[in-house]
Structure formats: structure tokens, C-alpha cells
Design a protein around this motif. Structure first.
Motif, short mmCIF file in Angstrom:
data_model
loop_
_atom_site.label_atom_id
_atom_site.label_comp_id
_atom_site.label_asym_id
_atom_site.label_seq_id
_atom_site.Cartn_x
_atom_site.Cartn_y
_atom_site.Cartn_z
N ARG A 163 -37.21 -11.99 -13.90
CA ARG A 163 -37.27 -11.05 -12.77
C ARG A 163 -36.64 -11.68 -11.55
O ARG A 163 -36.71 -12.90 -11.37
N MET A 181 -37.04 -11.24 -7.44
CA MET A 181 -37.81 -10.61 -6.36
C MET A 181 -37.08 -10.84 -5.04
O MET A 181 -36.66 -11.96 -4.75
N THR A 188 -38.80 -5.99 -3.29
CA THR A 188 -38.37 -5.29 -4.50
C THR A 188 -38.23 -6.26 -5.66
O THR A 188 -37.81 -7.40 -5.49
N VAL A 189 -38.61 -5.75 -6.85
CA VAL A 189 -38.45 -6.52 -8.09
C VAL A 189 -37.34 -5.89 -8.92
O VAL A 189 -37.30 -4.66 -9.09
N TYR A 190 -36.43 -6.72 -9.42
CA TYR A 190 -35.35 -6.27 -10.29
C TYR A 190 -35.49 -6.95 -11.64
O TYR A 190 -35.71 -8.15 -11.72
N THR A 191 -35.32 -6.15 -12.71
CA THR A 191 -35.16 -6.73 -14.03
C THR A 191 -33.67 -6.96 -14.27
O THR A 191 -32.83 -6.52 -13.48
N GLU A 249 -32.08 -5.52 -16.51
CA GLU A 249 -31.56 -4.16 -16.73
C GLU A 249 -31.18 -3.52 -15.41
O GLU A 249 -30.10 -2.93 -15.27
N ASP A 250 -32.05 -3.66 -14.41
CA ASP A 250 -31.75 -3.10 -13.09
C ASP A 250 -30.44 -3.67 -12.55
O ASP A 250 -29.57 -2.94 -12.08
N ARG A 273 -27.26 -2.50 -14.13
CA ARG A 273 -26.91 -1.11 -13.88
C ARG A 273 -26.13 -0.96 -12.58
O ARG A 273 -25.41 0.01 -12.40
N LEU A 274 -26.32 -1.88 -11.66
CA LEU A 274 -25.71 -1.75 -10.34
C LEU A 274 -24.20 -1.99 -10.41
O LEU A 274 -23.70 -2.61 -11.35
N PRO A 275 -23.46 -1.48 -9.42
CA PRO A 275 -22.00 -1.72 -9.40
C PRO A 275 -21.73 -3.22 -9.43
O PRO A 275 -22.32 -3.97 -8.66
N ARG A 325 -34.78 -16.62 -9.22
CA ARG A 325 -35.92 -15.72 -9.39
C ARG A 325 -36.35 -15.05 -8.08
O ARG A 325 -37.02 -14.03 -8.10
#
Lengths: 450, 356
Positions: free
Chosen positions: A148, A150, A159-162, A164-165, A168-170, A289
Motif C-alpha cells: 500500500r 499512504m 489517502t491509501v492507494y493499492t 491496482e489504484d 489505473r492512473l495516467p 509505502r
């Protein structure tokens, strides 16, 4: 974990491609008559002569070169099938070019460095498996599904990003060098190591793919008024932390997961690292992280005990981030032997933490006279740039140097100029001109000149 | 239901659960995810418990410092068990890492500048360089002990730091360090005034501190060699012929390397790849070489010392499990409680080079 014990000296074997079986037997028996004839001009004793003898450009027989006259097995047999090695490997003949530790530099190899074999690399991209390593508490191979990121501190929404997140971003892909702040650090006071692998090998260059840090900070609602610094933290045992100034964080910093077309290697921060272009490598925090926005620098261990530059008056300089313009000839370079007289392409690398390399000059006489080298494309900002220059070596002693200039007009300094300002104990940010001495025998040695 | 649908369902359910939690979190900060319209569905608000779990940094102004306390005496106990094997009993060991303590004086503590940093011969210790006590607290908590980072309790961190500061004579023997008095300790840090910034190497558009010119002809340099590698050091990095291509216009110089001197016990243990891997995995090889001393003795030396001693197997097994000191020098070996009895037995047998 442990260093292999030192091995006794080896006699360099003659490569079969160039010598017949009978010639090899002659060499092994000490009968080098035909080689001596071929190299009548050789004046050296010891290493250079041995290497040159083993190189053997002699044709061996009057009829011609056995490499042509006798068909080799690869021309007369069936080769290997596809996907025999699902992840390709270098040829067995390239096994000498690997990352290596510098003996005695550190005492524990999980808090150590391995150096990239610059002496044998081409172009500007460092193969991912040869990217230099610097770990403070060993490397980890992190499970990406459990990783993750953070973003917190002075942001509207922590905000927490995986993974996958983030994927997905540009995304953007950019080619940048990473150089450890301590690269060439062993040579502040005197020559200490023999080859360019150890003098300059804490340097690598990759195409990194990821998300601009500015995008993430904006998405979390960065407090642009109070947020002046970003703390980056790793997920490894060391959880290494570094402070990054906000103007830089919003400039060109990447939160990267890709390296040279594939995911990052574990040794280089898999699955997520920061890439802070142009800044000493420690800031490009691996296994990233956490990012925390704050209103003052964090004065971490890597900012007060290490990566501080000791000046002559005993003061320590903090936050000396930028890797200033620097270059080095990678071939011929220290610890090598030039096999024969005649034409030789001289090649090297130049880079600047402040932008693009504008020009590289090369001297063959220890810095008295210079010629401008060819810059090979691409020439990119805060990336390694490859330069080449023609040379005809006539067997005379020479001292080779390269001197880079970047787009700000800054010219790479001489060792003596750096010492005048920074003394000899600062460890970090040694971007001095490197000198390689070529002897009449063709031996290339690491030297410093005044 | 296909497998991929399962996965998507799980991701959605997880997001939903976090979204519910996030409502509470957002209520406390009074905001929804920013730019949600631009990248909808990407990222989610962190919960207060998550931030608490990861937000471990401590700044020079002590933001982030948790309340707690620890005494020098308690710190010494922890130190002896968890720190001394690398840093030495008094933080002055130079065997594994650079020394932590030493090189500072009472005058330095008064002035806030460490005079010995001007001495080129002086080994630079941590207490000579560090300017802020917060840095030590932060680092001990996040990264120590080296082989078990983040395992110390808050009070343990205070205690270990109190002991370290005591080794530098910054706090007295009976000191109890806490969040309430740590700011006073900051005023005694020996190098608190010893740091400077150099904006030229920090700002994106900073000005360099060294200026060269691109002279092209008859430049005013001597160009004489003033430093080269001493002959004795030529083999220090191995045979350079093996570090270059074996073909092409340049090769590596064939450099005679330092030959390994044959020692009694050579060959003990070393060749068993499975056992070497077990020793590596168990952390043994951080401190022991197969044939060379690192921090502890090389295994071939151990085998040589106990050659022919029938009681050695049992004695060394006990020592591995309980820890020990004195047999090979001052640096103690910590108790290896992570190992099973079977592994300890196998490792000792392997080290002693025994086959039965």
C-alpha cells in the motif's frame, strides 16, 4: 551472505576461436614464438603482454583464420528451441560483467553497495539486472497485492492507494539516471580503487514508468500554503526516510512501478519506488509505502548522520541533493589493457542533475588540450548521455580525461578545484574529472593529476 | 460465477467497507476525496487507525513523539541483549558498523559543536555528527534492532536511547528519558550547532559552489600524476581479467590476487549447499564466514578449535541457543531463539564438520 574467499592468480586462457589447438598447447607450454613475432612492437612486461598474447589476432596458419576455415559447431548443428529459457539470460560469454561489491568498503553485506559494471556497458540504459544496489537493511521481495501507499500529513484527504489504484492512473515513462550521492566517494583524498566499476558504478539509468507525484498530491488535496516538504518512507526493515522540497516534489518526481519495460526489480524497490530525477539516489526511496506532507524538514538519519558532507571547518552540510554535472570515460578505463595500437573508439557517459548535457570534451594529455566528443542521441534531461570520440593510439603514454558541460553552462570541475572548496572528507558529491593513465604497454590505470 | 467476477466482487466489497469507515474519517477532517471526479474510484481515504499504524516519524520539534519513558539502567539491559552484538557493550565497536559513541567532550556539549570533526584522523561516530535527538529516537524505533526492526516498545526505545546518550556523557547514569524532558536533552546534543545548508545543492535552481571553465588549448594545468593505486592494492578487487570481456579491443588486467592462506579446518562445513542455505536463512552468516572471521569466528576456525573434542557438539548447541561471550573476543553472540532444536543440532554438526 559471505564474500567468496580470494582466489589465487589465474593464467588467462587463450580463446579457442582465435588459436588452433596446437597454438594453445604452445602457449600453455610457454612457447610463444609465433605470437612474439606477431607482436614484435610490444615493449611491455607482465599483465599487458600476457593479455595481448592471449588475445592473439594472429591467423595461426598461412591458409588463413581457423575461425573461417573450420566451421564452428553453431554453424553445423541444430540450435536451442524457443522458450528454452522463458526469461532470457545473457550469453555465457558475458558472465564477467556483473554487479560486484568493493571489498572492505562495508562490513555487512545487507548494508552495502554493489557496483554496476560500467566498463562493459553500451548506450545509456543500464540492464535492470545490472542496476547498482544500495540497501540499508537488506532487500525484500514484497507481495504487490499486500503493498500500500499512504499519502498523509498536510493534505485534505489522507489517502491509501493499492498497486491496482496506482496502475489505473495516467502513467508517464521517463529515462533518468540514479546516482548514489557517495559515488566516487572513496577517491576524495587519493586513488583508492582500480576500475570504473568501483569509481563510478553507483550509477545506473533506466526508463521508469509511473505516476507523477504531483498528480497524487493534488488528488489528495495538497495544502499548498503550508505544505513545503514531503517525507518519503520505505516499507523495508530500514523504512528509510528522506525529505524532499515541495518545489522539487511538484516538478518531475515519479512514483514508479516500471523499469525498462517490466516491473521494478526487487533490489530496486519492487513494486513501488520514488524516482527523484537529478538528486542523489537515497532520495529515490525504494519499496515506497508512505508520503507525508509537512511544513519543515524531517532531519532523518539519512539527513543528519549519513548523506551529510563534512567540510574542512568541521561543519556538516545537509540536504546537498543535486548530483552535479559529471562524466567518465568507461572504455578504455582503469584496470583494462588496450590490446593493440591503432584506431580505438573512446566511449563514456555524461550526466547532470540540473538538466541536459550540452557538451563533452576529451583530453588525451592530462587536461592541457581538449577535443569535443560526439554526443549520441537521445540527449535527455537528467539522464545518462553517451559520448564517443575517435582515437588512434600509437603506443605512447597518455592520460585520458572527459569533461562535461550541462545546459546551465556549469563545467565539470577538476579534482583539485573540488578539494579547495570541500576538502577531502566530505564523502559525497565527488563529480571531479576522472583521469585514466595509459602506459606504453597499454595498461590503463586509475590516477589523479594536478 | 467466473473467477474474475469473484475478484471484482471482493474488491467492490472491500471498497464499500472502507467507504463506510471513510465517512467517519472524512467527518473528522471535513472533506471528501479531492478530485474525485477526475479519477473516480482510485484510492480511498486512510482510516485514523491506519495513519496511526504507519505515521511513525518524529521530527526535530518532536511532532510524532509518543509519550513514554525509559531509564539508562533499563536501556543497558536491552542493549546487552539486542544491541551489543553489533555496536559493542559501550557503543564504540567498529567491527560491524561505524561506532555510535565516542569523540565528543563536555566542551562540545556546551558549545554544540564537535571539535574532533576537524581532526582528519578521528573516526566519525554517530554522536559526533547527529544534530537532533529526535533523529535517534525516530531511527531506533523504525529500524532497530537491525535483524528485528520495529520490535522495541515505546518505553524500550526511550531506554535504549537513554543508554546511548549516557555512553556519550550527555545524560547522567541515573537519567530517565521521557517525552517531557527530551527537549532539554536536545539542548545538550554535542553537534546541535554543527549543521549547515548549502542552497546551491538543494534548490532546483541553486548556484554551484565550484566553477570550472572549458579551456580547450594549452590549459594551465601541470597534468602530472599525484596519486595512483599502490602496488600492494592492485589485487584488492580480485582478478580484473575476470571483470571484463575476454574478447574485444580492451581486456581486464590480469592482477595477482591475495591467495587464501590454508588454515586448519579448511573444508569443514563449507561445501554443503543445503546447510549453507540454512545458515544463511537463519542469519548466522551475517556474523560468521565459512572460513573467515566477520564479527564472530569463521566456521573453519571453530571446527579447528574443537577438533577431537567429543563434548563440543552438545556444548556449542547450548551456546547457540543461549548466547555466549568471551570464547572468541569481546563481542557477544546473542541467543538464537528463532532456531528449532533440530536446526541447531544440524548447524553445529555441520560447523564442526562432523558426519555422525
Amino acid at each position: 551472505m559471505m564474500r567468496p574467499p580470494p582466489r589465487p592468480a589465474r593464467i588467462t586462457r587463450a580463446p579457442e576461436n582465435f588459436l588452433s589447438a596446437a597454438d594453445i598447447r604452445d602457449v600453455q607450454a610457454g612457447r610463444r614464438g609465433f605470437l612474439a613475432q606477431a607482436f614484435a612492437a610490444a615493449v611491455a612486461l607482465g599483465g599487458a603482454t600476457a593479455v595481448r598474447a592471449a588475445a592473439g589476432t594472429a591467423t595461426g596458419t598461412a591458409a588463413g583464420d581457423p575461425a573461417i576455415l573450420e566451421l564452428p559447431p553453431w554453424s553445423t548443428t541444430l540450435g536451442h528451441p524457443v522458450a528454452a529459457r522463458p526469461y532470457g539470460q545473457p550469453s555465457v560469454h558475458e558472465k564477467n560483467l556483473v554487479r560486484r561489491e568493493s571489498p572492505g568498503l562495508t562490513r555487512v553485506n545487507a548494508a552495502s553497495v554493489s557496483f554496476a559494471p560500467l566498463q562493459g556497458l553500451f548506450g545509456i540504459i543500464t540492464p535492470s539486472g545490472l542496476h547498482f544496489e544500495r540497501h540499508h537493511q537488506g532487500w525484500q521481495d514484497i507481495d504487490p497485492t499486500r503493498h500500500r501507499l499512504m499519502v498523509e500529513g498536510l493534505v485534505r484527504t489522507p489517502t491509501v492507494y493499492t498497486m491496482e489504484d496506482l496502475m489505473r492512473l495516467p502513467s508517464v515513462s521517463r529515462i533518468h539516471f540514479i546516482e548514489c550521492g557517495a559515488n566516487s566517494g572513496m577517491e576524495w583524498a587519493n586513488v583508492a580503487v582500480p576500475t570504473v566499476q568501483y569509481t563510478h558504478g553507483m550509477l545506473s539509468c533506466s526508463e521508469f514508468t509511473g505516476v507523477p507525484l504531483s498528480l497524487l498530491l493534488d488528488q489528495c488535496g495538497l495544502d499548498r500554503k503550508r505544505g513545503r516538504y514531503v517525507l518519503a518512507e520505505g516499507a523495508d526493515g530500514a523504512s528509510l526516510t528522506r525529505t524532499i522540497a515541495m518545489d522539487r516534489a511538484l516538478d518531475d518526481v515519479l512514483v514508479a512501478y516500471g523499469q525498462n519495460g517490466e516491473m521494478l526489480r526487487p533490489e530496486n524497490g519492487y513494486p513501488l519506488r520514488l524516482v527523484v530525477p537529478g538528486v542523489q539516489g537515497v532520495s529515490s526511496v525504494k519499496w515506497l509505502r508512505r508520503l507525508k506532507v509537512g511544513d519543515q524538514p524531517f532531519n532523518t538519519r539519512e539527513e543528519t548522520i549519513h548523506y551529510v558532507d563534512l567540510m574542512k571547518d568541521g561543519m556538516l552540510r545537509q540536504y546537498t541533493s543535486i548530483q552535479e554535472c559529471k562524466s567518465v570515460i568507461t572504455s578504455p578505463s582503469g584496470g583494462q589493457v588496450i590490446v593493440d595500437q591503432g584506431f580505438l573508439n573512446v566511449t563514456g557517459l555524461a550526466w547532470s542533475g540540473r538538466g541536459k548535457v550540452k557538451r563533452v570534451d576529451v583530453s588525451f594529455d592530462g587536461g592541457r588540450n581538449w577535443k569535443t566528443a560526439r554526443l549520441e542521441t537521445p540527449v535527455l534531461s537528467k539522464a545518462l548521455t553517451r559520448f564517443n570520440i575517435d582515437w588512434v593510439w600509437n603506443g605512447q603514454p597518455a592520460i585520458l580525461q572527459s569533461r562535461a558541460m550541462d545546459e546551465t553552462g556549469y563545467v565539470q570541475p577538476r579534482m583539485m578545484q573540488l578539494r579547495e572548496v570541500r576538502g577531502t572528507r566530505s564523502i559525497y558529491h565527488n563529480n571531479a574529472i576522472q583521469s585514466w593513465q595509459v602506459t606504453a604497454a597499454g595498461d590503463v590505470n586509475n590516477v589523479q593529476v594536478d | 460465477m467466473s473467477r474474475s467476477t469473484d475478484v471484482r466482487g471482493l474488491v467492490r466489497a472491500t471498497r464499500h467497507a472502507f467507504a463506510l469507515g471513510a465517512l467517519v474519517a472524512c467527518a473528522t477532517v471535513g472533506a471528501a476525496p479531492a478530485d474525485a471526479t477526475q479519477y473516480p474510484g482510485v484510492g480511498r481515504p486512510a482510516t485514523p487507525a491506519e495513519i496511526k499504524a504507519w505515521d511513525i516519524d518524529v521530527r526535530p520539534d518532536f511532532q510524532g513523539l509518543p509519550p513514554g519513558s525509559g531509564s539508562v539502567a533499563d536501556g543497558q539491559k536491552i542493549w546487552d541483549g539486542k544491541c551489543a552484538m553489533c555496536h559493542g557493550d559501550f557503543g564504540d565497536s567498529n567491527e560491524v558498523f561505524t561506532p555510535l559513541a565516542g569523540g565528543t567532550t563536555q566542551e562540545d556539549i556546551k558549545a554544540g559543536r564537535v571539535a574532533s570533526l576537524r581532526n582528519p584522523e578521528q573516526v566519525r561516530t554517530t554522536l559526533m555528527k547527529v544534530s537532533t535527538v529526535s533523529t535517534l529516537w525516530d531511527y531506533i524505533r523504525r529500524a532497530m534492532p537491525w535483524n528485528a526492526p520495529k520490535s522495541l516498545s515505546t518505553n524500550d526505545v526511550y531506554a535504549v536511547l537513554a543508554y546511548l546518550l549516557n555512553l556519550g556523557a550527555i545524560v547522567p547514569d541515573d537519567y530517565v528519558l521521557s517525552d517531557r524532558n527530551i527537549a532539554d536533552v536536545q539542548q545538550k546534543m554535542p553537534n546541535r550547532n554543527g549543521m549547515m545548508r548549502m542552497p546551491g545543492l538543494w534548490d532546483v535552481h541553486g548556484t554551484p559552489d565550484v566553477a570550472n571553465v572549458a579551456c580547450m588549448h594549452d590549459c594551465p594545468v601541470r597534468g602530472a600524476v599525484i596519486s595512483s593505486l599502490p602496488g600492494a592494492a592492485r589485487g584488492s578487487h580480485g582478478d580484473l581479467a575476470d571483470q571484463n570481456r575476454t574478447y574485444g579491443p580492451v581486456r581486464g588486467q590480469g592482477v595477482p590476487t591475495v591467495a587464501a592462506a590454508a588454515k586448519p579446518g579448511d573444508g569443514a562445513g563449507g561445501n554443503d549447499a543445503k546447510m549453507t542455505a540454512l545458515a544463511d536463512r537463519s542469519g548466522c552468516l551475517v556474523c560468521h564466514g565459512l572460513t573467515s572471521k566477520i564479527v564472530g569466528p569463521g566456521y573453519s576456525d571453530v571446527a579447528a578449535k574443537y577438533h577431537g573434542d567429543p563434548a563440543a557438539q552438545a556444548r556449542l548447541e547450548a551456546k547457540v541457543k543461549a548466547g555466549g561471550a568471551g570464547a572468541w573476543g569481546a563481542v557477544p553472540m546473542p541467543a538464537q531463539t528463532q532456531l528449532s532444536d533440530a536446526d541447531v543440532h544440524a548447524l553445529v554438526q555441520w560447523i564442526l564438520g562432523s558426519t555422525n
